[in-house]
Design an enzyme around this catalytic site. Structure first.
Site, PDB file in Angstrom:
ATOM      1  N   GLN A 233       3.835   8.005 -11.139  1.00  0.00           N
ATOM      2  CA  GLN A 233       3.329   9.114 -10.333  1.00  0.00           C
ATOM      3  C   GLN A 233       4.338   9.731  -9.379  1.00  0.00           C
ATOM      4  O   GLN A 233       4.253  10.912  -9.081  1.00  0.00           O
ATOM      5  CB  GLN A 233       2.102   8.641  -9.533  1.00  0.00           C
ATOM      6  CG  GLN A 233       0.865   8.403 -10.384  1.00  0.00           C
ATOM      7  CD  GLN A 233      -0.301   7.944  -9.540  1.00  0.00           C
ATOM      8  OE1 GLN A 233      -0.269   6.869  -8.948  1.00  0.00           O
ATOM      9  NE2 GLN A 233      -1.327   8.775  -9.460  1.00  0.00           N
TER      10      GLN A 233
ATOM     11  N   CYS B 269      -3.906  -1.042 -13.108  1.00  0.00           N
ATOM     12  CA  CYS B 269      -3.763  -1.095 -11.656  1.00  0.00           C
ATOM     13  C   CYS B 269      -5.095  -0.635 -11.108  1.00  0.00           C
ATOM     14  O   CYS B 269      -6.133  -1.224 -11.408  1.00  0.00           O
ATOM     15  CB  CYS B 269      -2.573  -0.279 -11.172  1.00  0.00           C
ATOM     16  SG  CYS B 269      -2.425   1.372 -11.898  1.00  0.00           S
ATOM     17  N   SER B 270      -5.130   0.429 -10.332  1.00  0.00           N
ATOM     18  CA  SER B 270      -6.401   0.997  -9.890  1.00  0.00           C
ATOM     19  C   SER B 270      -6.749   2.205 -10.759  1.00  0.00           C
ATOM     20  O   SER B 270      -7.737   2.207 -11.487  1.00  0.00           O
ATOM     21  CB  SER B 270      -6.339   1.395  -8.415  1.00  0.00           C
ATOM     22  OG  SER B 270      -7.565   1.972  -8.002  1.00  0.00           O
TER      23      SER B 270
ATOM     24  N   ASP C 243       0.831  -1.210   0.000  1.00  0.00           N
ATOM     25  CA  ASP C 243       0.000   0.000   0.000  1.00  0.00           C
ATOM     26  C   ASP C 243       0.866   1.261   0.000  1.00  0.00           C
ATOM     27  O   ASP C 243       1.730   1.433   0.862  1.00  0.00           O
ATOM     28  CB  ASP C 243      -0.896   0.032   1.242  1.00  0.00           C
ATOM     29  CG  ASP C 243      -1.872  -1.126   1.283  1.00  0.00           C
ATOM     30  OD1 ASP C 243      -2.071  -1.753   0.226  1.00  0.00           O
ATOM     31  OD2 ASP C 243      -2.421  -1.413   2.356  1.00  0.00           O
TER      32      ASP C 243
ATOM     33  N   ARG D  16       1.329   2.463 -11.008  1.00  0.00           N
ATOM     34  CA  ARG D  16       1.920   1.126 -11.100  1.00  0.00           C
ATOM     35  C   ARG D  16       1.926   0.629 -12.540  1.00  0.00           C
ATOM     36  O   ARG D  16       2.892  -0.014 -12.977  1.00  0.00           O
ATOM     37  CB  ARG D  16       1.139   0.156 -10.213  1.00  0.00           C
ATOM     38  CG  ARG D  16       1.086   0.578  -8.756  1.00  0.00           C
ATOM     39  CD  ARG D  16       0.242  -0.389  -7.941  1.00  0.00           C
ATOM     40  NE  ARG D  16      -0.065   0.159  -6.622  1.00  0.00           N
ATOM     41  CZ  ARG D  16      -0.695  -0.512  -5.673  1.00  0.00           C
ATOM     42  NH1 ARG D  16      -1.102  -1.746  -5.890  1.00  0.00           N
ATOM     43  NH2 ARG D  16      -0.934   0.056  -4.496  1.00  0.00           N
ATOM     44  N   SER D  17       0.851   0.916 -13.263  1.00  0.00           N
ATOM     45  CA  SER D  17       0.799   0.516 -14.678  1.00  0.00           C
ATOM     46  C   SER D  17       1.917   1.194 -15.457  1.00  0.00           C
ATOM     47  O   SER D  17       2.561   0.576 -16.321  1.00  0.00           O
ATOM     48  CB  SER D  17      -0.556   0.882 -15.275  1.00  0.00           C
ATOM     49  OG  SER D  17      -1.606   0.166 -14.654  1.00  0.00           O
TER      50      SER D  17
ATOM     51  N   GLY E  85      -4.628   3.396 -13.139  1.00  0.00           N
ATOM     52  CA  GLY E  85      -4.105   3.171 -14.482  1.00  0.00           C
ATOM     53  C   GLY E  85      -2.980   4.077 -14.898  1.00  0.00           C
ATOM     54  O   GLY E  85      -2.714   4.228 -16.100  1.00  0.00           O
ATOM     55  N   ILE E  86      -2.266   4.679 -13.946  1.00  0.00           N
ATOM     56  CA  ILE E  86      -1.176   5.571 -14.320  1.00  0.00           C
ATOM     57  C   ILE E  86       0.118   5.312 -13.535  1.00  0.00           C
ATOM     58  O   ILE E  86       1.207   5.405 -14.095  1.00  0.00           O
ATOM     59  CB  ILE E  86      -1.565   7.063 -14.174  1.00  0.00           C
ATOM     60  CG1 ILE E  86      -2.142   7.360 -12.791  1.00  0.00           C
ATOM     61  CG2 ILE E  86      -2.550   7.468 -15.251  1.00  0.00           C
ATOM     62  CD1 ILE E  86      -2.488   8.827 -12.578  1.00  0.00           C
TER      63      ILE E  86
END
Length: 220
Positions: free
Chosen positions: A194, A150-151, A114, A156-157, A153-154
């Site tokens: 990010q 991912c969640s 997390d 981890r992806s 989309g920017i």
């Protein structure tokens, strides 16, 4: 059409390879069927998921993989095989809609902590190498881009795609420009990768891969 996806972006691969990846947000309750339509329509050879369903008691992604078989809109998804790896799981999936069918692999990385990055890069690197093998094996077989989410989309992806492009650049050029890779991705969509911690993680993963090669840049 899969018009209800809020984030859906086609990304180039190494050396401006067209339509190498589709990066999107994790499915919402009303977009699960859209995801499967996307995979079937684009004939994606693999789906990469880099999030748990819940993190810190917050829903990050709607469950969309059946235990055995499930119907999503007019598409039946069947799990044919499950392989457990260190940090991730691979599922062999069969999609069918009428006379139309498609086989794909689902890679689910669950070891991302997390609001941090993994302490070690070996698990995600191993998964990225497997996905690249699947993607390249599909070349010339009328299959489409790999779907990555991912969640949001920017973050981890973005890390995953950057690592995938970087390992290809290392193989072809014996050196790598991670800053250039991330900048190019951000031209397609701002916000890819990010945080500084994520950027540093990409470097660690690529350095780990470089150590396995017979030669690297070494300042050349």
């Amino acid at each position: 059409m899969y018009t209800r996806f809020f984030l859906l972006l086609l990304l180039q691969g190494y050396d401006s390879e067209d339509r190498a990846y589709i990066v999107t947000q994790g499915p919402l309750p009303h977009t699960v069927a859209d995801l499967w339509q996307l995979v079937l329509q684009e004939r994606a050879p693999a789906i990469v998921m880099i999030t748990r369903l819940q993190e810190k008691q917050r829903v990050k992604c709607e469950p969309y993989i059946p235990t055995h078989s499930g119907l999503y809109g007019d598409i039946t998804v069947t799990v044919r095989q499950v392989l457990n790896k260190s940090g991730y799981t691979i599922r062999q999936l069969f999609l069918q809609r009428g006379d139309e069918s498609h086989e794909t692999l689902h890679f689910w990385y669950t070891a991302w902590p997390d609001h941090k990055t993994p302490s070690e890069a070996d698990q995600l690197l191993a998964m990225a190498l497997q996905v690249e093998h699947v993607r390249k094996s599909a070349c010339g077989v009328a299959l489409g881009p790999v779907v990555v989410h991912c969640s949001a989309g920017i973050g981890r992806s973005g890390c995953f795609v950057a690592i995938s492009i970087a390992i290809n650049q290392l193989l072809e050029e014996d050196c790598v420009d991670i800053l250039g890779i991330v900048c190019q991705m951000r031209l397609d969509r701002g916000g890819m990768v990010q945080t500084g911690e994520q950027y540093e993680f990409i470097h660690r993963a690529v350095a780990l891969y470089a150590a396995t090669l017979p030669s690297v840049c070494n300042g050349k």
